[in-house]
Design an enzyme around this catalytic site. Structure first.
Site, PDB file in Angstrom:
ATOM      1  N   GLY A   1      26.416  31.299  23.043  1.00 40.46           N
ATOM      2  CA  GLY A   1      27.059  32.609  23.052  1.00 40.46           C
ATOM      3  C   GLY A   1      27.809  32.823  24.351  1.00 40.46           C
ATOM      4  O   GLY A   1      27.574  32.107  25.334  1.00 40.46           O
TER       5      GLY A   1
ATOM      6  N   LYS B   1      32.720  24.581   2.540  1.00 42.40           N
ATOM      7  CA  LYS B   1      33.859  24.060   1.776  1.00 42.40           C
ATOM      8  C   LYS B   1      33.601  22.642   1.256  1.00 42.40           C
ATOM      9  O   LYS B   1      33.909  22.338   0.104  1.00 42.40           O
ATOM     10  CB  LYS B   1      35.113  24.052   2.670  1.00 42.40           C
ATOM     11  CG  LYS B   1      36.403  23.723   1.945  1.00 42.40           C
ATOM     12  CD  LYS B   1      36.911  24.933   1.194  1.00 42.40           C
ATOM     13  CE  LYS B   1      38.295  24.706   0.643  1.00 42.40           C
ATOM     14  NZ  LYS B   1      38.830  25.914  -0.001  1.00 42.40           N
TER      15      LYS B   1
ATOM     16  N   CYS C   1      22.568  25.937  24.543  1.00 42.20           N
ATOM     17  CA  CYS C   1      23.410  26.661  25.501  1.00 42.20           C
ATOM     18  C   CYS C   1      22.804  28.031  25.818  1.00 42.20           C
ATOM     19  O   CYS C   1      21.778  28.108  26.480  1.00 42.20           O
ATOM     20  CB  CYS C   1      24.845  26.757  24.976  1.00 42.20           C
ATOM     21  SG  CYS C   1      26.036  27.237  26.247  1.00 42.20           S
ATOM     22  N   TYR C   2      23.392  29.134  25.333  1.00 44.09           N
ATOM     23  CA  TYR C   2      22.809  30.459  25.575  1.00 44.09           C
ATOM     24  C   TYR C   2      21.382  30.503  25.043  1.00 44.09           C
ATOM     25  O   TYR C   2      20.477  31.081  25.672  1.00 44.09           O
ATOM     26  CB  TYR C   2      23.654  31.538  24.905  1.00 44.09           C
ATOM     27  CG  TYR C   2      23.160  32.952  25.139  1.00 44.09           C
ATOM     28  CD1 TYR C   2      23.637  33.709  26.202  1.00 44.09           C
ATOM     29  CD2 TYR C   2      22.213  33.528  24.287  1.00 44.09           C
ATOM     30  CE1 TYR C   2      23.172  35.003  26.421  1.00 44.09           C
ATOM     31  CE2 TYR C   2      21.745  34.810  24.498  1.00 44.09           C
ATOM     32  CZ  TYR C   2      22.230  35.543  25.560  1.00 44.09           C
ATOM     33  OH  TYR C   2      21.770  36.828  25.780  1.00 44.09           O
TER      34      TYR C   2
ATOM     35  N   ASP D   1      38.057  26.909  -4.395  1.00 45.05           N
ATOM     36  CA  ASP D   1      36.925  27.837  -4.447  1.00 45.05           C
ATOM     37  C   ASP D   1      36.905  28.660  -5.734  1.00 45.05           C
ATOM     38  O   ASP D   1      35.882  28.741  -6.421  1.00 45.05           O
ATOM     39  CB  ASP D   1      36.952  28.780  -3.234  1.00 45.05           C
ATOM     40  CG  ASP D   1      36.806  28.040  -1.917  1.00 45.05           C
ATOM     41  OD1 ASP D   1      36.325  26.890  -1.933  1.00 45.05           O
ATOM     42  OD2 ASP D   1      37.180  28.605  -0.872  1.00 45.05           O
TER      43      ASP D   1
ATOM     44  N   GLU E   1      26.205  20.023  18.424  1.00 43.91           N
ATOM     45  CA  GLU E   1      26.840  20.215  17.115  1.00 43.91           C
ATOM     46  C   GLU E   1      28.297  19.781  17.076  1.00 43.91           C
ATOM     47  O   GLU E   1      28.848  19.541  15.994  1.00 43.91           O
ATOM     48  CB  GLU E   1      26.726  21.682  16.679  1.00 43.91           C
ATOM     49  CG  GLU E   1      27.518  22.692  17.495  1.00 43.91           C
ATOM     50  CD  GLU E   1      26.779  23.233  18.705  1.00 43.91           C
ATOM     51  OE1 GLU E   1      27.105  24.344  19.151  1.00 43.91           O
ATOM     52  OE2 GLU E   1      25.876  22.532  19.228  1.00 43.91           O
TER      53      GLU E   1
ATOM     54  N   HIS F   1      26.247  21.110  23.843  1.00 38.71           N
ATOM     55  CA  HIS F   1      26.456  21.437  22.425  1.00 38.71           C
ATOM     56  C   HIS F   1      26.355  20.168  21.572  1.00 38.71           C
ATOM     57  O   HIS F   1      27.329  19.433  21.424  1.00 38.71           O
ATOM     58  CB  HIS F   1      27.825  22.091  22.227  1.00 38.71           C
ATOM     59  CG  HIS F   1      27.891  23.495  22.725  1.00 38.71           C
ATOM     60  ND1 HIS F   1      27.477  24.570  21.976  1.00 38.71           N
ATOM     61  CD2 HIS F   1      28.311  23.997  23.916  1.00 38.71           C
ATOM     62  CE1 HIS F   1      27.635  25.687  22.674  1.00 38.71           C
ATOM     63  NE2 HIS F   1      28.131  25.361  23.866  1.00 38.71           N
TER      64      HIS F   1
END
Length: 507
Positions: free
Chosen positions: A54, A363, A80-81, A222, A167, A165
């Site tokens: 964050g 997606k 992180c945060y 979608d 990710e 991070h």
């Protein structure tokens, strides 16, 4: 959500990526804003928690926080945060960093038999604060030149914190952090899309009962997957409406209508309202006005057509999980739905209940469901197309003549991308009509015509994107074809902007 991992969002731009990485490891994950954690946990019992990054500092008076009692006794990974917040809440010390770290950083790994097992030492950082000392009971597994506690672990309590991070794809073997967390926490890896279709068909039947459902088809993945899934559940009680808004790609209305009816066997009505849309767009150059005009007129036409179907109780929408996250994020009020076929506000006006079978999927997961439902692979892999269509790829006024130029140029580009075998490598590849006239020479005559810009980008999820450089031969072939075959175009340029700072679309 009785199992899986609950991701507590503190406003990181990467939170969606955390959820994707976890699901890729076959563990179900959901995201919840930090301020809704208590309410969500009254209904859900996750196996573990991940606290996201964050933009704030944990020592600010109004910093985002959660009650540590809510997550006590469960495995927790802070990023992180989230790493700094865990340290602060559990008795560690967090201060401003002597030197901020943004971008690549080199980890000095001290222990590689826990959360860092199999993780590389080249990581992606984005922070201005650091954990100076860990809470009691934690070991320091890694540090950097500017971060004394880059990774901390408490194996007994199954609590871990990483300053970097994992990710993002920039971090070397970052996904391994999540795999290690899942394995050390003994979380079952049983999230499968295989049983999703059967579960959703039963759920749709239970929700809808004997009512009819209407669905606005856009021609995108979608809404199409949504329609096919509901059609399998209730058959012809699903009434689809496919509106030609006049700013679709070349032959798209006719071709998609044929696919919907003959290949997918949907109960669909095609409405050609192209003249109404072009009339409404006459003289309009501002992109936001274009979007609002197209969105409002679409709703008007959809309402007109829906009113002709008796016994409708539900509206189907192709809402996906990122739509839900963006609307409930921690960064401010609900985001505007990005494409008009998600018809925000329509259910309230029409007094219809919503049915959104894809609302828990990303997606790539929607595309996978599309494959399982038998949609043509070429249809599933179509590039994203904006709700306002070519109207926002024509910079300036939208006219029939300018639409002709863009449609022809765009069709040439798509044809050549597929012929070259690079269409599926790209997130998007499209043409833009630029409101600039330039001097050219064709034969022995002077020309003064418009310009086409080519936009080719690669991306994982559209949040960031890099421009793509094809071969010189490819660009030469595309440019020559456009200039020779599209009357009114005498120049082709290549857009080499990344996102950020630019956006993928021009408007």
């Amino acid at each position: 959500m009785d199992r899986g991992i609950l991701i507590v969002d503190f406003g990181s731009q990467y939170t969606q990526l955390i959820a994707r990485r976890v699901r890729e490891l076959r563990v179900y994950s959901e995201i919840v804003p930090y301020f809704e954690t208590k309410e969500v946990l009254e209904k859900k019992t996750p196996d573990a928690f991940i606290l996201s990054g964050g933009p704030r500092s944990v020592y600010e008076p109004d910093a985002p926080v959660i009650d540590i009692e809510l997550i006590k006794g469960k495995p927790v990974l802070g990023i992180c945060y989230g790493h700094q917040l865990l340290a602060k809440l559990l008795g560690g010390k967090v201060t401003k960093a002597k030197a901020r770290e943004y971008g690549f950083s080199q980890l000095k790994i001290l222990r590689d038999d826990g959360i860092l097992k199999g993780v590389g030492n080249r990581v992606w950082m984005s922070h201005g604060d650091v954990v100076n000392s860990p809470p009691e009971g934690f070991i320091v597994s890694a540090k950097t030149e500017n971060t004394p506690v880059a990774v901390m672990e408490n194996w007994q309590k199954n609590i871990y914190g990483v300053q970097f991070h994992p990710e993002v794809y920039h971090t070397e073997n970052g996904k391994q952090v999540f795999r290690n967390f899942i394995e050390m926490s003994e979380i079952p890896r049983n999230w499968e899309l295989g049983n999703f279709i059967e579960r959703k068909i039963k759920e749709i039947r239970d929700i809808v009962g004997n009512s009819k459902v209407i669905c606005a088809l856009s021609g995108g993945v979608d809404s199409t997957v949504t329609a096919v899934l509901i059609s399998k559940a209730i058959g012809n009680r699903l009434h689809c409406i496919f509106v030609n808004n006049g700013v679709l790609r070349k032959s798209e209305f006719e071709e998609n209508l044929k696919i919907f009816k003959e290949k997918l066997h949907l109960n669909v009505k095609g409405v050609d309202a192209s003249k109404r849309f072009l009339q409404a767009l006459r003289g309009v150059t501002d992109p936001e006005r274009k979007r609002k005009i197209i969105g409002k007129l679409f709703i008007d036409i959809f309402e007109e057509e829906a009113a002709k179907v008796e016994g409708v109780g539900f509206l189907a929408q192709g809402t996906t999980y990122p739509d839900i996250i963006e609307s409930a994020g921690v960064k401010g009020p609900a985001a505007v739905i990005k494409s008009h076929h998600n018809v925000g506000g329509l259910p309230e006006k029409m007094k219809l209940k919503l049915v959104e079978p894809l609302r828990e999927l990303f997606k790539d997961e929607v595309r996978e469901i599309g494959k399982k439902l038998g949609l043509d692979p070429h249809f599933i892999k179509k590039h994203p197309f904006p709700g306002p269509g070519l109207a926002v790829r024509i910079v300036g006024e939208v006219t029939e003549e300018r639409l002709r130029k863009l449609r022809e140029a765009d069709a040439i580009l798509e044809e050549e991308l597929k012929k070259e075998g690079i269409y599926e490598e790209l997130w998007q590849g499209f043409a833009v009509l630029v409101p600039v006239r330039t001097v050219g020479v064709m034969g022995d005559e002077r020309t003064y015509d418009e310009v086409i810009a080519l936009r080719l980008v690669q991306s994982v999820d559209g949040m960031t994107a890099d421009w793509y450089l094809p071969s010189r031969e490819f660009l030469t072939r595309v440019a020559n074809r456009i200039v020779n075959e599209v009357r009114g175009i005498n120049r082709v340029v290549l857009d080499i902007s990344s996102k950020p700072p630019a956006t993928i679309e021009w408007e």
